[in-house]
Design a protein around this motif. Structure first.
Motif, PDB file in Angstrom:
ATOM      1  N   HIS A 141       0.887  -1.085  -0.111  1.00  0.00           N
ATOM      2  CA  HIS A 141       0.011   0.201  -0.042  1.00  0.00           C
ATOM      3  C   HIS A 141       0.861   1.270   0.105  1.00  0.00           C
ATOM      4  CE1 HIS A 141      -3.121  -2.644   1.794  1.00  0.00           C
ATOM      5  NE2 HIS A 141      -3.892  -2.107   1.084  1.00  0.00           N
ATOM      6  N   GLU A 143       0.337   4.828   1.505  1.00  0.00           N
ATOM      7  CA  GLU A 143      -0.278   5.649   2.435  1.00  0.00           C
ATOM      8  C   GLU A 143      -0.430   7.263   2.350  1.00  0.00           C
ATOM      9  OE1 GLU A 143       0.509   4.152   6.336  1.00  0.00           O
ATOM     10  OE2 GLU A 143      -0.395   2.016   5.921  1.00  0.00           O
ATOM     11  N   ARG A 153      -5.445   4.938   1.622  1.00  0.00           N
ATOM     12  CA  ARG A 153      -4.271   3.772   1.341  1.00  0.00           C
ATOM     13  C   ARG A 153      -4.675   3.407  -0.350  1.00  0.00           C
ATOM     14  NH1 ARG A 153      -3.445  -0.324   6.021  1.00  0.00           N
ATOM     15  NH2 ARG A 153      -3.298  -1.691   4.262  1.00  0.00           N
TER      16      ARG A 153
END
Length: 168
Positions: A141, A143, A153
């Motif tokens: 991911h 972020e 995300r």
């Protein structure tokens, strides 16, 4: 180790809405700053009028083997805020592995310019370019956090290509 946002990464902010942009306004109950969209792409650019073009949006990559590096991954963001948000805000980016450990990270700023009279929202867009390390298959991911808001995300999954049967 941890990598940082490179000096070559491009940031662009504008205080006006583009004709192709969304025209609804932030509701009074909404958060002050909103990541309007965040996508991964093969390429993105701003033209001379400040319009954003995004080419090859993806959420999954196939690599020949692990560990791997996915070069020149473009993280494309647009952030909106109320007119009261004019100025500079902190932008934090983390790229995490399937266990949540940070592999790439950095911090920068996003600038909201003064919008034209009558415009109640401000927006800014950013194109950040990363060489993304992929040590093993799985769900990764990006972020993205602006100011003190909760991070958004952006998923990236990866796997290895299966060679055709009968070939070594």
């Amino acid at each position: 180790g941890t990598h940082r946002v490179r000096a070559g990464d491009r940031w662009h902010g504008c205080g006006e809405r583009h004709p192709a942009g969304r025209h609804h306004h932030l509701d009074p109950g909404e958060l002050t700053l909103v990541v309007d969209f965040a996508v991964l792409a093969d390429y993105a650019l701003f033209d001379q009028q400040g319009k954003l073009s995004v080419i090859g949006i993806f959420r999954h990559v196939v690599v020949g083997g692990f560990p791997a590096m996915h070069p020149r991954t473009h993280l494309v963001l647009r952030v909106r805020g109320r007119r009261t948000e004019v100025g500079t805000h902190t932008l934090r980016i983390r790229f995490t592995d399937p266990e949540g450990h940070e592999l790439v990270g950095g911090e920068g700023t996003v600038q909201f310019g003064e919008p034209p009279a009558g415009v109640t929202d401000v927006e800014a867009a950013a194109v950040l370019v990363f060489d993304v390390p992929l040590p093993r298959p799985g769900q990764y991911h990006f972020e993205v956090a602006v100011g003190k808001e909760e991070p958004v995300r952006v998923p990236l999954s990866t796997g290895s290509a299966t060679p055709p049967s009968g070939l070594m």
